[in-house]
Motif scaffolding. Structure first.
Motif, short mmCIF file in Angstrom:
data_model
loop_
_atom_site.label_atom_id
_atom_site.label_comp_id
_atom_site.label_asym_id
_atom_site.label_seq_id
_atom_site.Cartn_x
_atom_site.Cartn_y
_atom_site.Cartn_z
N MET A 12 -14.23 54.54 -44.75
CA MET A 12 -15.32 55.17 -45.93
C MET A 12 -15.53 56.47 -45.87
O MET A 12 -16.03 57.16 -46.34
N GLU A 13 -17.10 56.05 -44.55
CA GLU A 13 -17.86 57.15 -44.41
C GLU A 13 -17.72 58.65 -44.25
O GLU A 13 -17.70 59.50 -44.26
N GLU A 14 -16.15 59.00 -43.78
CA GLU A 14 -15.52 60.43 -43.36
C GLU A 14 -15.25 60.65 -45.23
O GLU A 14 -15.30 61.42 -44.78
N ASN A 15 -14.68 59.26 -45.79
CA ASN A 15 -14.19 60.30 -47.27
C ASN A 15 -15.62 61.26 -47.68
O ASN A 15 -15.75 62.67 -48.44
N ASN A 16 -16.80 60.50 -47.92
CA ASN A 16 -18.51 60.90 -48.13
C ASN A 16 -18.74 62.04 -47.62
O ASN A 16 -19.12 62.23 -48.18
N GLN A 17 -17.66 62.03 -45.95
CA GLN A 17 -18.39 63.05 -45.34
C GLN A 17 -17.80 64.50 -46.27
O GLN A 17 -18.54 65.41 -45.83
N ASN A 18 -16.69 64.28 -46.64
CA ASN A 18 -16.20 65.62 -46.76
C ASN A 18 -16.33 66.06 -48.62
O ASN A 18 -15.30 66.43 -49.26
N GLU A 19 -16.98 64.68 -48.89
CA GLU A 19 -16.95 64.81 -50.28
C GLU A 19 -17.35 66.72 -50.78
O GLU A 19 -15.79 66.49 -51.77
N GLY A 20 -17.99 67.43 -50.68
CA GLY A 20 -18.18 68.99 -50.84
C GLY A 20 -16.57 69.11 -51.09
O GLY A 20 -16.11 69.55 -52.15
N PHE A 21 -16.42 69.08 -49.76
CA PHE A 21 -14.84 70.07 -49.23
C PHE A 21 -13.27 69.02 -50.31
O PHE A 21 -12.49 69.87 -50.76
N LYS A 22 -13.52 68.24 -50.41
CA LYS A 22 -12.80 67.53 -50.76
C LYS A 22 -11.91 67.65 -52.86
O LYS A 22 -11.17 67.88 -52.83
N THR A 23 -13.23 67.66 -53.06
CA THR A 23 -12.94 68.07 -54.61
C THR A 23 -12.04 69.95 -54.76
O THR A 23 -11.75 70.22 -55.97
N PHE A 24 -12.07 70.64 -53.27
CA PHE A 24 -11.22 71.35 -53.42
C PHE A 24 -9.79 71.09 -53.76
O PHE A 24 -8.61 71.68 -54.07
N GLY A 25 -9.51 69.95 -53.12
CA GLY A 25 -8.00 68.84 -53.31
C GLY A 25 -6.92 70.26 -51.77
O GLY A 25 -6.35 70.10 -51.95
#
Ligand SMILES: Nc1ncnc2c1ncn2[C@@H]1O[C@H](COP(=O)(O)OP(=O)(O)OP(=O)(O)O)[C@@H](O)[C@H]1O
Length: 170
Positions: A1-14
């Motif tokens: 879960m923490e891992e996901n949050n950590q990349n929230e910003g870059f994750k939005t790029f897909g």
């Protein structure tokens, strides 16, 4: 879960999970302004002219979409052919996909380092070679590497021109 949050910003790029993993490894969490503007547009293959002050993250702004597009293109090739092609047990890499031109040999090293950081978890299918030789110095090694067909090349315009002439005449 923490891992996901950590990349929230870059994750939005897909971005590919291996790219996100590499960003996480480097402690990069949130895209900078220039990255937020450039990455989505570059992923749509739009032409981009970026200008931002030094240290604003321009390198990743073009490196991230470049690598993501290369991974997507490799995936498409794989889907089209139905399987990855292997030669002597080693996956056959597809041809050069990106050439990054920078004005100096120092910048070649710096940019290649960033590229290698980003492809850290997918370097079995993507490779980056930097060409920093001068004239015949480094020629044998670089020629050998180019013939292996890396997907990404980083070099100066002068070195690229040298190899155009070299492969044309020899
Ligand atoms: N999203 C980010 N979050 C935190 N640090 C970042 C981020 N993007 C880049 N950086 C860091 O910021 C520093 C400067 O980045 P970079 O060299 O890409 O800037 P630049 O705009 O290309 O600078 P220059 O114009 O001097 O080449 C590097 O150490 C890089 O790792």
């Amino acid at each position: 879960m923490e891992e996901n949050n950590q990349n929230e910003g870059f994750k939005t790029f897909g971005l590919d999970r291996r790219v996100l993993q590499a960003l996480r490894k480097k402690g990069l969490v949130t895209p900078t302004v220039v990255q937020k503007k450039a990455v989505p547009a570059a992923l749509e293959k739009k032409d981009i002219l970026l200008r931002a002050k030094t240290g604003s993250g321009k390198t990743l702004a073009f490196v991230l979409p470049m690598i993501e597009n290369a991974l997507r293109s490799l995936e498409m090739e794989q889907n089209n052919s139905g399987k990855l092609s292997y030669e002597n047990g080693v996956m056959k890499r597809s041809r050069i996909k990106s050439i990054i031109l920078v004005p100096t040999r120092e910048l070649v090293n710096q940019v290649a380092e960033v590229v290698n950081d980003v492809i850290y978890f997918c370097n079995d299918i993507l490779s980056c070679y930097s060409l920093i030789g001068i004239g015949n110095k480094g020629l044998d090694m670089e020629k050998h590497r180019l013939l292996e067909q890396p997907q990404i090349i980083v070099c100066t315009p002068a070195r690229l021109f040298f190899y155009f002439l070299f492969f044309f005449y020899f």
